[in-house]
Design an enzyme around this catalytic site. Sequence first.
Site, PDB file in Angstrom:
ATOM      1  N   GLY A  29      45.052  34.545  43.468  1.00  0.00           N
ATOM      2  CA  GLY A  29      44.002  35.428  42.961  1.00  0.00           C
ATOM      3  C   GLY A  29      44.605  36.507  42.098  1.00  0.00           C
ATOM      4  O   GLY A  29      45.758  36.398  41.668  1.00  0.00           O
ATOM      5  N   ASN A  30      43.838  37.547  41.799  1.00  0.00           N
ATOM      6  CA  ASN A  30      44.385  38.677  41.056  1.00  0.00           C
ATOM      7  C   ASN A  30      43.676  39.954  41.498  1.00  0.00           C
ATOM      8  O   ASN A  30      42.763  39.916  42.322  1.00  0.00           O
ATOM      9  CB  ASN A  30      44.297  38.444  39.543  1.00  0.00           C
ATOM     10  CG  ASN A  30      42.870  38.351  39.056  1.00  0.00           C
ATOM     11  OD1 ASN A  30      42.107  39.307  39.126  1.00  0.00           O
ATOM     12  ND2 ASN A  30      42.492  37.165  38.574  1.00  0.00           N
ATOM     13  N   ARG A  31      44.092  41.084  40.942  1.00  0.00           N
ATOM     14  CA  ARG A  31      43.663  42.377  41.473  1.00  0.00           C
ATOM     15  C   ARG A  31      42.367  42.904  40.871  1.00  0.00           C
ATOM     16  O   ARG A  31      42.003  44.054  41.097  1.00  0.00           O
ATOM     17  CB  ARG A  31      44.788  43.398  41.279  1.00  0.00           C
ATOM     18  CG  ARG A  31      45.967  43.072  42.177  1.00  0.00           C
ATOM     19  CD  ARG A  31      47.186  43.855  41.826  1.00  0.00           C
ATOM     20  NE  ARG A  31      46.978  45.293  41.890  1.00  0.00           N
ATOM     21  CZ  ARG A  31      47.947  46.186  41.818  1.00  0.00           C
ATOM     22  NH1 ARG A  31      49.190  45.785  41.698  1.00  0.00           N
ATOM     23  NH2 ARG A  31      47.673  47.466  41.861  1.00  0.00           N
ATOM     24  N   ALA A  96      38.391  38.632  35.165  1.00  0.00           N
ATOM     25  CA  ALA A  96      39.836  38.376  35.050  1.00  0.00           C
ATOM     26  C   ALA A  96      40.046  36.938  35.508  1.00  0.00           C
ATOM     27  O   ALA A  96      40.317  36.668  36.677  1.00  0.00           O
ATOM     28  CB  ALA A  96      40.612  39.354  35.918  1.00  0.00           C
TER      29      ALA A  96
END
Length: 222
Positions: A29-31, A96
């Site tokens: 995943g990402n932030r 994102a």
Amino acid sequence: RAPRTLAGLKFLVSAGPTFEDIDPVRFIGNRSSGRMGFAVAEAAAREGAQVTLVAGPVALATPAGVERIDVRSAREMRDAVLAQAPRHDVFVSAAAVGDFRPSAVAPQKLKKSGDGGLELALVQNPDILAEVAALPQRPFVVGFAAETENVEAYARAKLERKRLDMIAANRVGADCGFERDDNALLLLWPDGREELAQADKRELARALVARIAERRGAKDAA
Ligand code: C5P
């Protein structure tokens, strides 16, 4: 209050991260918190637009009056966005989107074997924004560019390469960008630019939505 400037317009907004599954319990995943995209959806709805929000996995409440479609992976987001895009006037791609996903999802939890490591093979995800921009009947297309350096040059290159109508660029790093309530944006379009100073994401979203309405009008008139 002032008249609602976006009445009759349909906005499609993507927001949040994507999760790319590795096995039944792990993912990449990402932030991204989704806050910027949710703020754009809220601002557009408050100005009278009809808003569809395609949201990755985030812990945020749906803004009033917004229709929400929840997705998890980049490919799910792509399918939802491409199905919706033709009936919208504006697409704001604030998500994102993960650039890579595991080439295969393991059906069972991956196990450790001795002291050995694990190599994950990744493949590239589709570029949703570029696909929408390439549609024959495309909405007004707005991308985001999160950069750690050379913000303006990289963002302008992205605007041109993906054939966008506008791009909202911001610097990301330890002290700005992701997981915060405020942000600063540099807006670029093919023949202009405008800096939106550091502000609450909801305030920035209102300014961004107003600029989109102006630029879209200018483009239609041209
Ligand atoms: O190329 P880059 O990932 O920096 O571009 C960022 C912009 O492209 C954002 O608007 C993001 O939502 C969009 N994007 C996308 N699909 C991808 C990667 C990025 O729609 N696979």
